[in-house]
Design a protein around this motif. Sequence first.
Motif, PDB file in Angstrom:
ATOM      1  N   TRP A  53       0.707  -1.213  -0.060  1.00  0.00           N
ATOM      2  CA  TRP A  53       0.039   0.105   0.072  1.00  0.00           C
ATOM      3  C   TRP A  53       0.809   1.182   0.006  1.00  0.00           C
ATOM      4  N   VAL A  54       0.567   2.160  -0.817  1.00  0.00           N
ATOM      5  CA  VAL A  54       1.186   3.436  -0.922  1.00  0.00           C
ATOM      6  C   VAL A  54       0.269   4.746  -0.695  1.00  0.00           C
ATOM      7  N   GLU A  55       0.820   5.809  -0.016  1.00  0.00           N
ATOM      8  CA  GLU A  55      -0.071   6.739  -0.044  1.00  0.00           C
ATOM      9  C   GLU A  55       0.274   8.019  -1.160  1.00  0.00           C
ATOM     10  N   LYS A  56      -0.582   8.849  -1.642  1.00  0.00           N
ATOM     11  CA  LYS A  56      -0.513   9.801  -2.379  1.00  0.00           C
ATOM     12  C   LYS A  56       0.744  10.725  -2.097  1.00  0.00           C
ATOM     13  N   ASP A  57       1.496  10.940  -3.233  1.00  0.00           N
ATOM     14  CA  ASP A  57       2.558  11.781  -3.054  1.00  0.00           C
ATOM     15  C   ASP A  57       3.947  11.038  -2.267  1.00  0.00           C
ATOM     16  N   GLN A  58       3.717   9.709  -2.110  1.00  0.00           N
ATOM     17  CA  GLN A  58       4.958   9.058  -1.331  1.00  0.00           C
ATOM     18  C   GLN A  58       5.971   8.920  -2.364  1.00  0.00           C
ATOM     19  N   GLU A  59       7.012   9.003  -1.949  1.00  0.00           N
ATOM     20  CA  GLU A  59       8.283   8.299  -2.734  1.00  0.00           C
ATOM     21  C   GLU A  59       8.319   7.021  -2.920  1.00  0.00           C
ATOM     22  N   ILE A  60       8.150   6.477  -4.070  1.00  0.00           N
ATOM     23  CA  ILE A  60       8.060   4.989  -4.136  1.00  0.00           C
ATOM     24  C   ILE A  60       9.435   4.336  -4.871  1.00  0.00           C
ATOM     25  N   ALA A  61      10.173   5.302  -5.700  1.00  0.00           N
ATOM     26  CA  ALA A  61      11.375   4.910  -6.264  1.00  0.00           C
ATOM     27  C   ALA A  61      12.321   5.956  -6.554  1.00  0.00           C
ATOM     28  N   GLU A  62      13.699   5.686  -6.760  1.00  0.00           N
ATOM     29  CA  GLU A  62      14.490   6.353  -7.070  1.00  0.00           C
ATOM     30  C   GLU A  62      14.856   6.150  -8.568  1.00  0.00           C
ATOM     31  N   VAL A  63      14.787   7.400  -9.592  1.00  0.00           N
ATOM     32  CA  VAL A  63      15.162   7.320 -10.910  1.00  0.00           C
ATOM     33  C   VAL A  63      16.509   8.046 -11.191  1.00  0.00           C
ATOM     34  N   GLU A  64      17.278   7.370 -11.544  1.00  0.00           N
ATOM     35  CA  GLU A  64      18.714   8.057 -11.816  1.00  0.00           C
ATOM     36  C   GLU A  64      18.888   8.267 -13.491  1.00  0.00           C
ATOM     37  N   SER A  65      19.043   9.480 -13.648  1.00  0.00           N
ATOM     38  CA  SER A  65      19.262   9.935 -14.819  1.00  0.00           C
ATOM     39  C   SER A  65      20.808  10.160 -15.156  1.00  0.00           C
ATOM     40  N   GLU A  66      21.433  10.356 -16.293  1.00  0.00           N
ATOM     41  CA  GLU A  66      22.640  11.005 -16.704  1.00  0.00           C
ATOM     42  C   GLU A  66      23.124  12.402 -15.880  1.00  0.00           C
ATOM     43  N   LYS A  67      22.146  13.082 -15.125  1.00  0.00           N
ATOM     44  CA  LYS A  67      22.646  14.342 -14.749  1.00  0.00           C
ATOM     45  C   LYS A  67      22.125  14.402 -13.299  1.00  0.00           C
ATOM     46  N   ALA A  68      21.204  13.755 -12.818  1.00  0.00           N
ATOM     47  CA  ALA A  68      20.873  13.565 -11.226  1.00  0.00           C
ATOM     48  C   ALA A  68      20.088  12.456 -10.898  1.00  0.00           C
ATOM     49  N   ARG A 111      30.869  -7.650 -10.607  1.00  0.00           N
ATOM     50  CA  ARG A 111      30.952  -6.767 -11.928  1.00  0.00           C
ATOM     51  C   ARG A 111      29.375  -6.096 -11.647  1.00  0.00           C
ATOM     52  N   THR A 112      29.565  -5.043 -11.633  1.00  0.00           N
ATOM     53  CA  THR A 112      28.430  -4.039 -11.647  1.00  0.00           C
ATOM     54  C   THR A 112      27.989  -3.147 -12.625  1.00  0.00           C
ATOM     55  N   THR A 113      26.787  -2.886 -12.956  1.00  0.00           N
ATOM     56  CA  THR A 113      26.468  -2.050 -14.121  1.00  0.00           C
ATOM     57  C   THR A 113      26.776  -0.730 -14.033  1.00  0.00           C
ATOM     58  N   MET A 114      27.443  -0.125 -14.935  1.00  0.00           N
ATOM     59  CA  MET A 114      27.584   1.324 -14.709  1.00  0.00           C
ATOM     60  C   MET A 114      26.319   2.149 -14.654  1.00  0.00           C
ATOM     61  N   SER A 115      26.186   3.103 -13.650  1.00  0.00           N
ATOM     62  CA  SER A 115      24.822   3.827 -13.583  1.00  0.00           C
ATOM     63  C   SER A 115      24.929   5.068 -14.764  1.00  0.00           C
ATOM     64  N   GLN A 116      23.925   5.416 -14.863  1.00  0.00           N
ATOM     65  CA  GLN A 116      23.758   6.544 -16.116  1.00  0.00           C
ATOM     66  C   GLN A 116      24.477   7.656 -15.589  1.00  0.00           C
ATOM     67  N   LEU A 117      24.553   8.145 -14.406  1.00  0.00           N
ATOM     68  CA  LEU A 117      25.182   9.131 -13.812  1.00  0.00           C
ATOM     69  C   LEU A 117      26.820   8.806 -13.950  1.00  0.00           C
ATOM     70  N   ARG A 118      27.355   7.628 -13.831  1.00  0.00           N
ATOM     71  CA  ARG A 118      28.696   7.569 -14.039  1.00  0.00           C
ATOM     72  C   ARG A 118      29.049   7.580 -15.181  1.00  0.00           C
ATOM     73  N   LYS A 119      27.979   6.887 -16.210  1.00  0.00           N
ATOM     74  CA  LYS A 119      28.555   7.075 -17.723  1.00  0.00           C
ATOM     75  C   LYS A 119      28.710   8.396 -18.096  1.00  0.00           C
ATOM     76  N   LYS A 120      27.709   9.212 -17.522  1.00  0.00           N
ATOM     77  CA  LYS A 120      27.826  10.580 -18.351  1.00  0.00           C
ATOM     78  C   LYS A 120      29.234  11.303 -17.721  1.00  0.00           C
ATOM     79  N   LEU A 121      29.315  10.897 -16.590  1.00  0.00           N
ATOM     80  CA  LEU A 121      30.383  11.734 -16.036  1.00  0.00           C
ATOM     81  C   LEU A 121      31.567  11.292 -16.543  1.00  0.00           C
ATOM     82  N   SER A 122      31.600   9.897 -17.055  1.00  0.00           N
ATOM     83  CA  SER A 122      33.026   9.474 -17.536  1.00  0.00           C
ATOM     84  C   SER A 122      33.143  10.143 -18.942  1.00  0.00           C
ATOM     85  N   GLN A 123      32.182  10.236 -19.603  1.00  0.00           N
ATOM     86  CA  GLN A 123      32.059  10.946 -21.090  1.00  0.00           C
ATOM     87  C   GLN A 123      32.575  12.383 -21.167  1.00  0.00           C
TER      88      GLN A 123
END
Length: 409
Positions: free
Chosen positions: A29-44, A172-184
């Motif tokens: 069960w989740v409430e309205k406006d509750q944080e349910i996941a963390e989404v990681e992009s190449e910037k934040a 072995r761990t998959t590179m995060s989107q943020l880490r990929k962008k940082l390396s580029q």
Amino acid sequence: MKIEIRIPSPGESITEVEIANWLVDDNSWVEKDQEIAEVESEKATLPLLASHSGVVSIKVQSGAIKVGDVACTIDTEAQKPESTETPTDTTPQPEPKSEPKTQPQAAPQPQQESSPVKVTPLARKLMDEQGVSVEDIIKGLKKITTHEVNAALGEGGFAEPKQEPADRAEERTTMSQLRKKLSQRLVAVKNETAMLTTFNEVDMSRIMAMRKEYQKDFQEKHGVKLGFMSFFTKAVVEALKQHPMVNSQIDGDEIVTPNYFDIGIAVQTPKGLMVPVLRNAESLSMAQIEKGILDLAEKGRKGRIGLDDLAGGTFTITNGGIFGSMLSTPIINPPQSGILGMHNIIERPVAVNGKVEIRPMMYIALSYDHRIIDGKDSVGFLIKVKEMLENPERILAAGVNPDRLLLGI
């Protein structure tokens, strides 16, 4: 009714993100406006919020997902559970503990588990193959290896045991989107700029004395500690005013020189290095700078630095000294043209008025894009920063010696 929760766009030109972590369980069960996941992009890293209350059904557990795709659904017609603790409260705790004690098991197992002697996996395997127990081999040892097993069973009956290999496992761990962008971006800086670094050293005696004398009063009035970063930020802003090219950046065939000073502060976060920005640093007081940096650092630790915090910036300050770095060549944060590196403070012998004294010294480094910043500006900028840090009163006089300002010379 089932509501689809789609991945929002974290910024322009970003088409794919990564679900870093679900903060709720599937079918919970989740409430309205509750944080349910963390989404990681190449910037934040951004939170995914529940638009309605209900039972969540996760569609993508983790990994890459395109912007606009369905991450989960929420059943708004589902009934909210009255309590999730009743099943555990009605379950007696002694019962599961008593079952294994009363059940008869094979004799060797409890003997081996209760034995104080530790047995290596290879030795245990060999003992099982030969049908022997710890007591059959030796008593009183704290650890048994294959060597002791073979010695107890007699020489000649077994081959010389091989030496147990050290743990050579790999993870072995998959590179995060943020880490990929940082390396580029880091590689792009080295390839696309004419980066050069110049160095100087600062006697931190005056600043350290001021912090020691006024720390209590400063903290009581402003509710925040007086650190080194506010002194450096103020000194950098005044030096940038006198050397505007260091505050400039290249845009195509043009050089853009802002008349404002947005200072990026490099912050180490669990997701990697980020550079949130203090806007209009020229108009901020020492206390406002310290509060702003504290707020950005707290956001970084919680993974809540947003795109608005990272956008822009005309110059960057990074402090490798907190990790013990004595000297380094910081890498420019594009499209900026300069970055100042702070380092640790070490007491060293220096010459003062013809005498050797022990002073708290810090090396500082300015990395800059030589395409638009000449040596005169880079060295002059760093000297101005040094002078204002060693004589903090000059910060109030735009970097000029107050005596000369008073005398009008």
